[in-house]
Design a protein around this motif. Structure first.
Motif, mmCIF file in Angstrom:
data_model
loop_
_atom_site.group_PDB
_atom_site.id
_atom_site.type_symbol
_atom_site.label_atom_id
_atom_site.label_comp_id
_atom_site.label_asym_id
_atom_site.label_seq_id
_atom_site.Cartn_x
_atom_site.Cartn_y
_atom_site.Cartn_z
ATOM 1 N N VAL A 43 1.398 6.854 11.802
ATOM 2 C CA VAL A 43 0.661 5.603 12.005
ATOM 3 C C VAL A 43 1.548 4.485 11.455
ATOM 4 O O VAL A 43 2.018 4.562 10.319
ATOM 5 N N SER A 44 1.814 3.479 12.280
ATOM 6 C CA SER A 44 2.763 2.444 11.840
ATOM 7 C C SER A 44 2.082 1.324 11.068
ATOM 8 O O SER A 44 0.880 1.087 11.196
ATOM 9 N N ALA A 45 2.914 0.622 10.303
ATOM 10 C CA ALA A 45 2.422 -0.535 9.550
ATOM 11 C C ALA A 45 1.851 -1.589 10.504
ATOM 12 O O ALA A 45 0.831 -2.223 10.208
ATOM 13 N N ALA A 46 2.498 -1.756 11.656
ATOM 14 C CA ALA A 46 2.012 -2.756 12.624
ATOM 15 C C ALA A 46 0.598 -2.404 13.107
ATOM 16 O O ALA A 46 -0.231 -3.288 13.320
ATOM 17 N N MET A 47 0.343 -1.104 13.291
ATOM 18 C CA MET A 47 -1.005 -0.683 13.720
ATOM 19 C C MET A 47 -2.031 -0.987 12.632
ATOM 20 O O MET A 47 -3.151 -1.411 12.909
ATOM 21 N N LEU A 48 -1.637 -0.754 11.390
ATOM 22 C CA LEU A 48 -2.557 -1.018 10.267
ATOM 23 C C LEU A 48 -2.880 -2.509 10.204
ATOM 24 O O LEU A 48 -4.035 -2.906 10.029
ATOM 25 N N SER A 49 -1.852 -3.304 10.371
ATOM 26 C CA SER A 49 -2.047 -4.754 10.353
ATOM 27 C C SER A 49 -2.945 -5.174 11.516
ATOM 28 O O SER A 49 -3.862 -5.995 11.369
ATOM 29 N N ASP A 50 -2.695 -4.563 12.677
ATOM 30 C CA ASP A 50 -3.441 -4.886 13.892
ATOM 31 C C ASP A 50 -4.951 -4.644 13.740
ATOM 32 O O ASP A 50 -5.770 -5.389 14.272
ATOM 33 N N ILE A 51 -5.325 -3.594 12.980
ATOM 34 C CA ILE A 51 -6.765 -3.325 12.841
ATOM 35 C C ILE A 51 -7.374 -4.008 11.612
ATOM 36 O O ILE A 51 -8.531 -3.790 11.278
ATOM 37 N N GLY A 52 -6.577 -4.821 10.924
ATOM 38 C CA GLY A 52 -7.178 -5.629 9.857
ATOM 39 C C GLY A 52 -6.857 -5.203 8.441
ATOM 40 O O GLY A 52 -7.475 -5.692 7.495
ATOM 41 N N CYS A 53 -5.888 -4.316 8.257
ATOM 42 C CA CYS A 53 -5.506 -3.948 6.888
ATOM 43 C C CYS A 53 -4.704 -5.080 6.248
ATOM 44 O O CYS A 53 -3.933 -5.759 6.922
ATOM 45 N N ARG A 54 -4.870 -5.232 4.950
ATOM 46 C CA ARG A 54 -4.048 -6.196 4.221
ATOM 47 C C ARG A 54 -3.053 -5.478 3.295
ATOM 48 O O ARG A 54 -2.008 -6.003 2.970
ATOM 49 N N TYR A 55 -3.447 -4.287 2.825
ATOM 50 C CA TYR A 55 -2.616 -3.545 1.863
ATOM 51 C C TYR A 55 -2.237 -2.178 2.423
ATOM 52 O O TYR A 55 -2.925 -1.632 3.291
ATOM 53 N N VAL A 56 -1.169 -1.609 1.881
ATOM 54 C CA VAL A 56 -0.869 -0.186 2.135
ATOM 55 C C VAL A 56 -0.277 0.399 0.853
ATOM 56 O O VAL A 56 0.608 -0.198 0.239
ATOM 57 N N ILE A 57 -0.836 1.538 0.446
ATOM 58 C CA ILE A 57 -0.317 2.246 -0.734
ATOM 59 C C ILE A 57 0.910 3.039 -0.283
ATOM 60 O O ILE A 57 0.849 3.763 0.713
ATOM 61 N N LEU A 58 2.022 2.903 -0.997
ATOM 62 C CA LEU A 58 3.232 3.637 -0.607
ATOM 63 C C LEU A 58 3.865 4.305 -1.827
ATOM 64 O O LEU A 58 3.793 3.782 -2.941
#
Ligand code: PGA
Length: 254
Positions: free
Chosen positions: A85-100
């Motif tokens: 799952v790409s960062a762009a997809m996460l952003s696209d559905i409304g995510c603001r953060y990602v734990i890495l």
């Protein structure tokens, strides 16, 4: 500094439980205005992210609770990477953060700090705020190499695009995660001071990044942890699945 309380749900829950927890949390957060002074984020498993994003839009506390994911692909934003799952997809559905770089991903999936740096770069490219996890194992603490371990993780995991606005650090001693053991306040203070010094001296652009503590944070120890210098919030695992616990941790941060 405004604190950030991030709930890492890990691989827990169901569709129904996600909706129930979020509905109730957002109601109480709105009633008590808890989002006014603290940043709050929940990080559900991938399948529940879209649904959580849609649910949040219909709830009162939509602006107070941000969405985060627990990982993203290191390979790019689109393409033939089955299961990713790409960062762009996460952003696209409304995510603001990602734990890495969580220790469970470093441990179970052999993620290296250099791979984590690439994920952070992609997260930033997609406009996300990365929550980078660092921390030593019990064996590393027993061998008194916790400082060099964490500094090496910071040096290798943070890409040049990072800044105080798009990077949050979470110090999570691996031996404290899910074990009920919390690091001693003096040890938390020393490690957070070391991380702050590293950022100020080596990565000036990230000097103001928030530094969260993670590892068995619960309602009972949150206040003491938040009183420690350079503890700018918490990354909460198990207790973020319990509504009362999570709310008490947020209240302790006010
Ligand atoms: P825990 O997990 O609060 O259950 O110890 C923290 C984390 O892994 O982020």
């Amino acid at each position: 500094m405004r604190k950030l309380i991030a709930g890492n749900w890990k691989m827990n829950g169901s569709h129904a439980q996600a909706v129930a927890l979020l509905t109730s949390l957002s109601q109480k957060i709105a009633d008590e205005n808890l989002g006014e002074k603290t940043d709050i984020c929940v990080c559900p498993p991938f399948p529940y992210l879209s649904l959580t994003a849609e649910k949040l839009e219909t709830l009162k506390a939509a602006q107070s609770i941000a969405l985060g994911a627990q990982d993203c692909s290191a390979w790019g934003q689109q393409g033939a990477f089955t299961g990713d799952v790409s960062a762009a997809m996460l952003s696209d559905i409304g995510c603001r953060y990602v734990i890495l770089g969580h220790s469970e991903r470093r441990g179970y999936y052999n993620e290296s700090s250099l791979g984590v740096a690439e994920k952070i770069r992609l997260a930033h490219e997609a406009g996300l705020i990365a929550i980078l996890c660092v921390g030593e194992t019990q064996a590393e603490r027993d061998a008194c190499v916790q400082d060099s371990t964490v500094v090496a993780q910071l040096r290798e995991s943070i890409p040049p695009c990072a800044s105080s606005e798009n990077l949050v650090i979470a110090y999570e001693p691996v031996w404290a995660i899910g074990t009920g053991k919390t690091a001693k306040p003096a040890d938390v203070e020393a490690m957070h001071a070391l991380i702050r010094r590293f950022l100020q001296e080596k990565l000036d652009k990230c000097a103001g990044s928030r530094i969260l503590y993670g590892g068995s944070v619960k309602a009972e120890n949150a206040r003491e942890l938040f009183a420690i210098a350079n503890v700018d919030g918490a990354l909460v695992g198990g207790a973020s699945l319990k509504e009362d616990q999570f709310l008490d941790i947020i209240r302790a941060a006010l």
